[in-house]
Motif scaffolding. Sequence first.
Motif, PDB file in Angstrom:
ATOM      1  N   GLY A  67     -30.191  35.290 -24.382  1.00  0.00           N
ATOM      2  CA  GLY A  67     -30.276  35.963 -23.090  1.00  0.00           C
ATOM      3  C   GLY A  67     -29.821  37.405 -23.215  1.00  0.00           C
ATOM      4  O   GLY A  67     -29.892  38.001 -24.288  1.00  0.00           O
ATOM      5  N   TYR A  68     -29.293  37.961 -22.111  1.00  0.00           N
ATOM      6  CA  TYR A  68     -28.764  39.333 -22.132  1.00  0.00           C
ATOM      7  C   TYR A  68     -27.824  39.501 -20.947  1.00  0.00           C
ATOM      8  O   TYR A  68     -27.922  38.778 -19.949  1.00  0.00           O
ATOM      9  CB  TYR A  68     -29.884  40.372 -22.130  1.00  0.00           C
ATOM     10  N   THR A  69     -26.899  40.428 -21.050  1.00  0.00           N
ATOM     11  CA  THR A  69     -25.833  40.524 -20.046  1.00  0.00           C
ATOM     12  C   THR A  69     -26.334  40.996 -18.681  1.00  0.00           C
ATOM     13  O   THR A  69     -25.693  40.721 -17.667  1.00  0.00           O
ATOM     14  CB  THR A  69     -24.707  41.466 -20.518  1.00  0.00           C
ATOM     15  N   ALA A  70     -27.460  41.717 -18.628  1.00  0.00           N
ATOM     16  CA  ALA A  70     -27.995  42.179 -17.356  1.00  0.00           C
ATOM     17  C   ALA A  70     -28.923  41.156 -16.708  1.00  0.00           C
ATOM     18  O   ALA A  70     -29.517  41.444 -15.668  1.00  0.00           O
ATOM     19  CB  ALA A  70     -28.734  43.506 -17.546  1.00  0.00           C
ATOM     20  N   CYS A  71     -29.032  39.997 -17.292  1.00  0.00           N
ATOM     21  CA  CYS A  71     -29.891  38.934 -16.758  1.00  0.00           C
ATOM     22  C   CYS A  71     -29.437  38.578 -15.340  1.00  0.00           C
ATOM     23  O   CYS A  71     -28.257  38.316 -15.106  1.00  0.00           O
ATOM     24  CB  CYS A  71     -29.803  37.712 -17.662  1.00  0.00           C
ATOM     25  N   PRO A  72     -30.350  38.561 -14.379  1.00  0.00           N
ATOM     26  CA  PRO A  72     -29.943  38.354 -12.988  1.00  0.00           C
ATOM     27  C   PRO A  72     -29.715  36.898 -12.592  1.00  0.00           C
ATOM     28  O   PRO A  72     -29.067  36.640 -11.566  1.00  0.00           O
ATOM     29  CB  PRO A  72     -31.125  38.931 -12.199  1.00  0.00           C
ATOM     30  N   ASP A  73     -30.224  35.947 -13.363  1.00  0.00           N
ATOM     31  CA  ASP A  73     -30.135  34.564 -12.888  1.00  0.00           C
ATOM     32  C   ASP A  73     -29.868  33.537 -13.981  1.00  0.00           C
ATOM     33  O   ASP A  73     -28.843  32.856 -13.972  1.00  0.00           O
ATOM     34  CB  ASP A  73     -31.418  34.182 -12.127  1.00  0.00           C
ATOM     35  N   VAL A  74     -30.772  33.397 -14.946  1.00  0.00           N
ATOM     36  CA  VAL A  74     -30.679  32.308 -15.925  1.00  0.00           C
ATOM     37  C   VAL A  74     -29.382  32.370 -16.728  1.00  0.00           C
ATOM     38  O   VAL A  74     -28.685  31.352 -16.884  1.00  0.00           O
ATOM     39  CB  VAL A  74     -31.897  32.324 -16.875  1.00  0.00           C
ATOM     40  N   CYS A  75     -29.026  33.546 -17.235  1.00  0.00           N
ATOM     41  CA  CYS A  75     -27.859  33.643 -18.128  1.00  0.00           C
ATOM     42  C   CYS A  75     -26.526  33.351 -17.430  1.00  0.00           C
ATOM     43  O   CYS A  75     -25.745  32.545 -17.937  1.00  0.00           O
ATOM     44  CB  CYS A  75     -27.826  35.004 -18.803  1.00  0.00           C
ATOM     45  N   PRO A  76     -26.230  33.996 -16.280  1.00  0.00           N
ATOM     46  CA  PRO A  76     -24.963  33.648 -15.632  1.00  0.00           C
ATOM     47  C   PRO A  76     -24.909  32.195 -15.180  1.00  0.00           C
ATOM     48  O   PRO A  76     -23.854  31.550 -15.256  1.00  0.00           O
ATOM     49  CB  PRO A  76     -24.890  34.620 -14.442  1.00  0.00           C
ATOM     50  N   LYS A 106     -29.539  47.036 -27.630  1.00  0.00           N
ATOM     51  CA  LYS A 106     -29.402  48.446 -27.247  1.00  0.00           C
ATOM     52  C   LYS A 106     -28.357  48.616 -26.154  1.00  0.00           C
ATOM     53  O   LYS A 106     -27.531  49.536 -26.207  1.00  0.00           O
ATOM     54  CB  LYS A 106     -30.765  48.982 -26.781  1.00  0.00           C
ATOM     55  N   ARG A 107     -28.365  47.747 -25.163  1.00  0.00           N
ATOM     56  CA  ARG A 107     -27.431  47.867 -24.041  1.00  0.00           C
ATOM     57  C   ARG A 107     -26.209  46.961 -24.198  1.00  0.00           C
ATOM     58  O   ARG A 107     -25.127  47.283 -23.685  1.00  0.00           O
ATOM     59  CB  ARG A 107     -28.149  47.565 -22.721  1.00  0.00           C
ATOM     60  N   ASP A 108     -26.384  45.842 -24.864  1.00  0.00           N
ATOM     61  CA  ASP A 108     -25.280  44.887 -25.002  1.00  0.00           C
ATOM     62  C   ASP A 108     -24.437  45.216 -26.226  1.00  0.00           C
ATOM     63  O   ASP A 108     -24.538  44.585 -27.284  1.00  0.00           O
ATOM     64  CB  ASP A 108     -25.822  43.453 -25.080  1.00  0.00           C
ATOM     65  N   TYR A 154     -35.744  48.274 -18.071  1.00  0.00           N
ATOM     66  CA  TYR A 154     -36.450  47.094 -18.578  1.00  0.00           C
ATOM     67  C   TYR A 154     -35.620  45.817 -18.405  1.00  0.00           C
ATOM     68  O   TYR A 154     -34.396  45.852 -18.306  1.00  0.00           O
ATOM     69  CB  TYR A 154     -36.806  47.287 -20.057  1.00  0.00           C
ATOM     70  N   GLN A 155     -36.331  44.714 -18.342  1.00  0.00           N
ATOM     71  CA  GLN A 155     -35.710  43.398 -18.357  1.00  0.00           C
ATOM     72  C   GLN A 155     -36.110  42.692 -19.639  1.00  0.00           C
ATOM     73  O   GLN A 155     -36.976  43.183 -20.382  1.00  0.00           O
ATOM     74  CB  GLN A 155     -36.133  42.580 -17.138  1.00  0.00           C
TER      75      GLN A 155
END
Length: 204
Positions: A67-76, A106-108, A154-155
């Motif tokens: 996943g990724y830290t900016a994920c809005p739903d699945v990851c948290p 890049k962001r994480d 980007y997502q």
Amino acid sequence: MIAVGLMLLALVGGVVYQQTQTEPMPLETSYVFEQQRPLAPFTLADQYGNAFTNQTVQGKWSLFFIGYTACPDVCPTTLNKLAAAYPQLQKIASNVQVVFVSADPKRDTQAKRLDYINFFNKDFKAVSAEHTDLFPFSRDLGFVYAMVGEDSDYQVDHSASYVLVSPRGEKIAVFKPKPQPGQLAQILNAELISDFSQIVQSWR
């Protein structure tokens, strides 16, 4: 006649025994791979900057998801659920580790992954690497991910399954989310815990 009867009984008994032994486990949300192959050599970094390699998974049951830290739903949602399930997983196998694989190197950054994973559970790993190393590693686990959008907005589209790696460093099973009416497809903790228990006990 008695001797022949005993031989037939022994043969029949052998057939029944083999069928029982090869009978598939009644798993709820997972699939056990018929061939358990070791992970290809990889090098990532965890949230503390330490190397995360094939050696790091030796001797542990490793539950991976991407996943990724900016994920809005699945990851948290996934991390909250895994944090809730973790004490039960530890009762089944004290050497279990949960590994969050960031598909957004890049962001994480290391610091961002550390803050993010500590919010859910400080025992969890949060690993990543440049795409040249991350892509073959994720593909080896059976995960897919892709950047969607432009510039910094980007997502990341990514798999929502978990992959279980055995203490020998072999891919042993995949846990897949089930569709829920009016909700995100998800892996229910009760089914995760039940399947994990069966897989661990069978592996032993």
